[in-house]
Design an enzyme around this catalytic site. Structure first.
Site, PDB file in Angstrom:
ATOM      1  N   GLU A   1       7.368   2.314  -6.352  1.00 22.39           N
ATOM      2  CA  GLU A   1       7.653   1.718  -5.038  1.00 22.39           C
ATOM      3  C   GLU A   1       7.941   2.823  -4.018  1.00 22.39           C
ATOM      4  O   GLU A   1       8.409   3.901  -4.379  1.00 22.39           O
ATOM      5  CB  GLU A   1       8.845   0.760  -5.197  1.00 22.39           C
ATOM      6  N   ASP A   2       7.628   2.552  -2.761  1.00 26.02           N
ATOM      7  CA  ASP A   2       7.931   3.548  -1.721  1.00 26.02           C
ATOM      8  C   ASP A   2       9.412   3.504  -1.352  1.00 26.02           C
ATOM      9  O   ASP A   2      10.084   4.524  -1.274  1.00 26.02           O
ATOM     10  CB  ASP A   2       7.036   3.346  -0.483  1.00 26.02           C
TER      11      ASP A   2
ATOM     12  N   LYS B   1      17.507   2.267   0.160  1.00 22.54           N
ATOM     13  CA  LYS B   1      18.505   2.043   1.218  1.00 22.54           C
ATOM     14  C   LYS B   1      19.570   1.124   0.640  1.00 22.54           C
ATOM     15  O   LYS B   1      19.514  -0.093   0.816  1.00 22.54           O
ATOM     16  CB  LYS B   1      17.857   1.293   2.388  1.00 22.54           C
TER      17      LYS B   1
ATOM     18  N   ARG C   1       1.086   6.098   7.742  1.00 18.48           N
ATOM     19  CA  ARG C   1       1.197   6.263   6.282  1.00 18.48           C
ATOM     20  C   ARG C   1       0.793   7.676   5.859  1.00 18.48           C
ATOM     21  O   ARG C   1       1.216   8.155   4.813  1.00 18.48           O
ATOM     22  CB  ARG C   1       0.280   5.269   5.559  1.00 18.48           C
TER      23      ARG C   1
ATOM     24  N   LYS D   1       0.822  -1.198   0.000  1.00 13.94           N
ATOM     25  CA  LYS D   1       0.000   0.000   0.000  1.00 13.94           C
ATOM     26  C   LYS D   1       0.864   1.260   0.000  1.00 13.94           C
ATOM     27  O   LYS D   1       0.391   2.357  -0.248  1.00 13.94           O
ATOM     28  CB  LYS D   1      -0.874   0.011   1.264  1.00 13.94           C
TER      29      LYS D   1
ATOM     30  N   PHE E   1      14.732   2.997  10.120  1.00 11.96           N
ATOM     31  CA  PHE E   1      13.357   2.617   9.831  1.00 11.96           C
ATOM     32  C   PHE E   1      12.547   3.876   9.576  1.00 11.96           C
ATOM     33  O   PHE E   1      12.309   4.667  10.480  1.00 11.96           O
ATOM     34  CB  PHE E   1      12.742   1.793  10.971  1.00 11.96           C
TER      35      PHE E   1
ATOM     36  N   ASP F   1      14.632  -1.807  -0.318  1.00  9.50           N
ATOM     37  CA  ASP F   1      15.435  -2.159   0.852  1.00  9.50           C
ATOM     38  C   ASP F   1      16.380  -3.299   0.438  1.00  9.50           C
ATOM     39  O   ASP F   1      17.427  -3.054  -0.158  1.00  9.50           O
ATOM     40  CB  ASP F   1      14.451  -2.536   1.964  1.00  9.50           C
TER      41      ASP F   1
HETATM   42  P1  5GP Z   1      12.582  -5.163   0.049  1.00 10.73           P
HETATM   43  O1  5GP Z   1      11.856  -6.296  -0.562  1.00 10.73           O
HETATM   44  O2  5GP Z   1      13.312  -4.286  -0.918  1.00 10.73           O
HETATM   45  O3  5GP Z   1      13.483  -5.631   1.183  1.00 10.73           O
HETATM   46  O4  5GP Z   1      11.527  -4.315   0.834  1.00 10.73           O
HETATM   47  C1  5GP Z   1      10.642  -3.463   0.255  1.00 10.73           C
HETATM   48  C2  5GP Z   1       9.491  -3.218   1.193  1.00 10.73           C
HETATM   49  O5  5GP Z   1       9.850  -3.302   2.584  1.00 10.73           O
HETATM   50  C3  5GP Z   1       8.989  -1.802   1.016  1.00 10.73           C
HETATM   51  O6  5GP Z   1       8.013  -1.738   0.017  1.00 10.73           O
HETATM   52  C4  5GP Z   1       8.425  -1.475   2.381  1.00 10.73           C
HETATM   53  O7  5GP Z   1       7.093  -1.897   2.446  1.00 10.73           O
HETATM   54  C5  5GP Z   1       9.245  -2.292   3.338  1.00 10.73           C
HETATM   55  N1  5GP Z   1      10.286  -1.483   3.992  1.00 10.73           N
HETATM   56  C6  5GP Z   1      11.623  -1.550   3.803  1.00 10.73           C
HETATM   57  N2  5GP Z   1      12.274  -0.661   4.565  1.00 10.73           N
HETATM   58  C7  5GP Z   1      11.327   0.008   5.264  1.00 10.73           C
HETATM   59  C8  5GP Z   1      11.369   1.086   6.219  1.00 10.73           C
HETATM   60  O8  5GP Z   1      12.414   1.637   6.600  1.00 10.73           O
HETATM   61  N3  5GP Z   1      10.158   1.502   6.700  1.00 10.73           N
HETATM   62  C9  5GP Z   1       8.967   0.961   6.333  1.00 10.73           C
HETATM   63  N4  5GP Z   1       7.864   1.461   6.863  1.00 10.73           N
HETATM   64  N5  5GP Z   1       8.906  -0.053   5.429  1.00 10.73           N
HETATM   65  C10 5GP Z   1      10.065  -0.515   4.909  1.00 10.73           C
END
Ligand code: 5GP
Length: 170
Positions: free
Chosen positions: A95-96, A127, A161, A40, A148, A99
């Site tokens: 994407e937001d 990140k 959010r 979301k 975070f 990570d």
């Molecule tokens: P990835 O698959 O790249 O590890 O993670 C992506 C998802 O992890 C993002 O779409 C987000 O929902 C969540 N995420 C990663 N880091 C953070 C963070 O620092 N804060 C929040 N709220 N969500 C994160």
């Protein structure tokens, strides 16, 4: 409730999204773009970016999860797939935050079967120090440290959010 520190304020976010929109407009001149928002967290960024573009922007959504609380589980689950065909279309994944890269790696593989003409990625935040899977991210708003972050779509247990800025929790 934990204290929230401001990391990127609203004015900086909007200025950067403006710049990203100009870049995207240049790269997609005269083309329709399918914005594929990852639910979301991408919703505020998706709207802020879309409203700055002259292109026709089609909204699609997909829902996946990879995160529980503040710890990444590493496992990606697809909750909601795209309903309409994206065959031959130019898709921009919205994407937001990127990570570990696992979510996008999963999605890129998933989208291949749908035969789009092109797939690119736009993320508000990245990140890089946390990356497990190396990916080419086409448009990045801000690179952030390993904190975070919350707000502007990003949640803390589904809350925060709706903060109009990016904050972090110590
Ligand atoms: P990835 O698959 O790249 O590890 O993670 C992506 C998802 O992890 C993002 O779409 C987000 O929902 C969540 N995420 C990663 N880091 C953070 C963070 O620092 N804060 C929040 N709220 N969500 C994160």
């Amino acid at each position: 409730m934990e204290e929230i520190n401001v990391l990127i304020n609203k004015a900086r976010l909007e200025k950067r999204i403006d710049e990203m929109a100009r870049e995207i407009e240049r790269d997609y001149e005269g083309k329709d773009i399918v914005f594929l928002g990852i639910l979301k967290g991408s919703v505020p960024f998706m709207w802020e970016l879309a409203k700055r573009l002259k292109n026709n922007v089609i909204f699609e959504f997909i829902e996946v999860s990879s995160y529980k609380g503040t710890e990444s589980t590493g496992k990606i689950t697809l909750h909601k797939d795209i309903k309409d065909s994206i065959e031959g279309k130019d898709v921009l994944i919205i994407e937001d935050i990127v990570d570990t890269g696992r979510t996008l790696d999963f999605l890129l593989e998933h989208l291949k079967q749908k035969n789009p003409n092109s797939v690119k990625i736009a993320t508000l935040l990245s990140k890089p120090s946390r990356r497990v899977i190396e990916l080419n991210v086409d448009y990045i708003g801000f690179k952030v440290e390993d904190k975070f972050v919350v707000g502007y779509g990003l949640d803390y247990d589904q809350k925060l959010r709706n903060l109009p800025y990016i904050g972090y929790i110590e």
